[in-house]
Design an enzyme around this catalytic site. Structure first.
Site, PDB file in Angstrom:
ATOM      1  N   SER A 115       0.802  -1.242   0.000  1.00 46.28           N
ATOM      2  CA  SER A 115       0.000   0.000   0.000  1.00 46.28           C
ATOM      3  C   SER A 115       0.825   1.277   0.000  1.00 46.28           C
ATOM      4  CB  SER A 115      -0.939   0.014   1.202  1.00 46.28           C
ATOM      5  OG  SER A 115      -2.064  -0.763   0.911  1.00 46.28           O
ATOM      6  N   LYS A 141       0.614   3.365  -3.013  1.00 47.54           N
ATOM      7  CA  LYS A 141      -0.580   4.190  -3.280  1.00 47.54           C
ATOM      8  C   LYS A 141      -0.255   5.686  -3.230  1.00 47.54           C
ATOM      9  CE  LYS A 141      -3.743   0.674  -1.492  1.00 47.54           C
ATOM     10  NZ  LYS A 141      -4.456   0.164  -0.313  1.00 47.54           N
ATOM     11  N   TYR A 165      -1.865  -2.687 -10.946  1.00 41.94           N
ATOM     12  CA  TYR A 165      -1.965  -2.508  -9.490  1.00 41.94           C
ATOM     13  C   TYR A 165      -1.081  -3.512  -8.743  1.00 41.94           C
ATOM     14  CZ  TYR A 165      -4.062  -2.482  -4.800  1.00 41.94           C
ATOM     15  OH  TYR A 165      -4.245  -2.428  -3.436  1.00 41.94           O
ATOM     16  N   TYR A 223      -4.261   3.233   7.640  1.00 38.16           N
ATOM     17  CA  TYR A 223      -5.568   2.581   7.563  1.00 38.16           C
ATOM     18  C   TYR A 223      -6.505   3.159   8.630  1.00 38.16           C
ATOM     19  CZ  TYR A 223      -2.328  -0.827   5.488  1.00 38.16           C
ATOM     20  OH  TYR A 223      -1.335  -1.433   4.791  1.00 38.16           O
ATOM     21  N   VAL A 261       1.068  -3.911   3.746  1.00 42.63           N
ATOM     22  CA  VAL A 261       0.928  -5.223   4.406  1.00 42.63           C
ATOM     23  C   VAL A 261       2.182  -6.093   4.370  1.00 42.63           C
ATOM     24  CG1 VAL A 261      -1.566  -5.601   4.364  1.00 42.63           C
ATOM     25  CG2 VAL A 261      -0.196  -6.208   2.377  1.00 42.63           C
TER      26      VAL A 261
HETATM   27  N1  GLN Z   1      -1.594  -5.228  -2.531  1.00 39.73           N
HETATM   28  C1  GLN Z   1      -2.293  -5.169  -1.288  1.00 39.73           C
HETATM   29  C2  GLN Z   1      -3.785  -5.373  -1.454  1.00 39.73           C
HETATM   30  O1  GLN Z   1      -4.375  -4.849  -2.335  1.00 39.73           O
HETATM   31  C3  GLN Z   1      -2.002  -3.873  -0.602  1.00 39.73           C
HETATM   32  C4  GLN Z   1      -2.750  -3.714   0.690  1.00 39.73           C
HETATM   33  C5  GLN Z   1      -1.977  -3.079   1.789  1.00 39.73           C
HETATM   34  O2  GLN Z   1      -0.747  -2.991   1.784  1.00 39.73           O
HETATM   35  N2  GLN Z   1      -2.706  -2.685   2.800  1.00 39.73           N
HETATM   36  O3  GLN Z   1      -4.409  -6.057  -0.707  1.00 39.73           O
END
Ligand code: GLN
Length: 309
Positions: A65, A68, A193, A245, A263
């Site tokens: 994430s 992002k 993605y 988050y 994650v």
């Molecule tokens: N690639 C992961 C997903 O889409 C990223 C999520 C994350 O790092 N919180 O679930």
């Protein structure tokens, strides 16, 4: 000033590592299960380009994430604020990062913000390029500039592992496609993605990326402006309101700096005008933030008073 000495930072890393087995390495992306929970690394890059680091700094990890923030910066530069925020909102959510529920209750399947998966997928759908390969290359080119490393690429195993199992993210895409928020081919959006989530680097690289945002878009090592100040400002603001988050409020109170986690166990921090921090610690807490990384930031906050507030 935060930590200037590697031995002091190493002590804090060793302390935080003690709780490694209280967390759990992510397993919903099968390739991430292989990560060693005891790994912990931290790098801090200052405005003069100096870097202080400790722990397993040569270990690479996938951004997940954290990417992002980078894709958001790219689309803000390419399309401007009005276009981007017509497709994706600016408000934090109390729901988990992969939740679908707000897409139905908010207007026309518009995701609440670009830090949750739905919002990030909408951002990914805007990336320029003729096909997935060109789009991924376009993102990588920017990441290489942020890291000062022309060899940065994505980990194919991690990308494939997520691409073949990511049914929830596909659902988010189809829901938004149904609502007219995204256009284009969902499989292609998923490929771009999962590949940008799989971009691989170490904490030294990540601290430099954090420092670019901290320095309002100027790379502290090269002195090059890589994004406008306004873009860096918007990205840092999202890091405060949505970066950790649905624990972003608690993080703002306890640590008080712009941060974005992933994650895989990475955390990038950008303390305005002061420094960038890159952390990697794979065991996660219940929310999905690095457990050892959070502990390390608490120790850093106690010792060096990181909070902006
Ligand atoms: N690639 C992961 C997903 O889409 C990223 C999520 C994350 O790092 N919180 O679930």
């Amino acid at each position: 000033m935060a930590c200037q000495r590697e031995d002091e930072l190493q002590e804090l890393v060793d302390e935080a590592r003690k709780i490694a087995y209280e967390g759990k390495v992510a397993n919903y992306i099968p390739a991430l299960q292989k990560q060693n929970p005891e790994v912990l690394s931290c790098a801090i890059t200052y405005p003069n380009g100096k870097c202080v680091s400790a722990g397993d700094i040569n270990q690479s990890f996938s951004l997940q994430s954290i990417s992002k923030i980078i894709t958001l910066a790219i689309v803000l530069m390419d399309y401007g604020v009005d276009h981007v925020f017509h497709k994706v909102g600016m408000e934090p959510t109390g729901d988990p990062f992969n939740s679908i529920v707000k897409l139905e209750t908010s207007s026309q399947a518009k995701p609440l913000n670009p830090m949750i998966n739905a919002g990030a997928l909408a951002v990914t759908s805007m990336i320029k390029g003729k096909n997935a390969e060109e789009k991924v290359e376009y993102i990588l080119k920017f990441v290489r500039k942020l890291c000062n490393d022309p060899d940065i690429t994505y980990c194919n195993d991690v990308a494939i592992s997520e691409f073949t199992t990511s049914f929830l993210n596909r659902s988010l895409c189809y829901y938004m496609k149904g609502g007219g928020v995204i256009h284009g081919n969902v499989e292609e959006i998923m490929e771009v993605y999962t590949k940008h989530c799989a971009i691989s680097m170490n904490s030294l690289h990540l601290a430099n990326v954090g420092a670019v945002f901290a320095m309002n878009g100027v790379n502290p090592v090269t002195g090059e402006r890589v994004m406008p100040k306004e873009v860096a400002r918007i990205c840092k603001t999202f890091m405060v309101t949505c970066g950790m988050y649905n624990a972003s409020g608690e993080f703002a109170i306890k640590i008080g700096i712009p941060a974005k986690s992933g994650v895989s166990g990475g955390i990038m921090c950008s303390v305005p005008g002061r420094f960038g921090i890159g952390i990697f610690g794979p065991p996660l807490n219940d929310i999905g933030n690095s457990h050892t990384g959070m502990k390390l930031l608490e120790l850093l906050q106690e010792k060096y008073d990181l909070s902006m507030f």
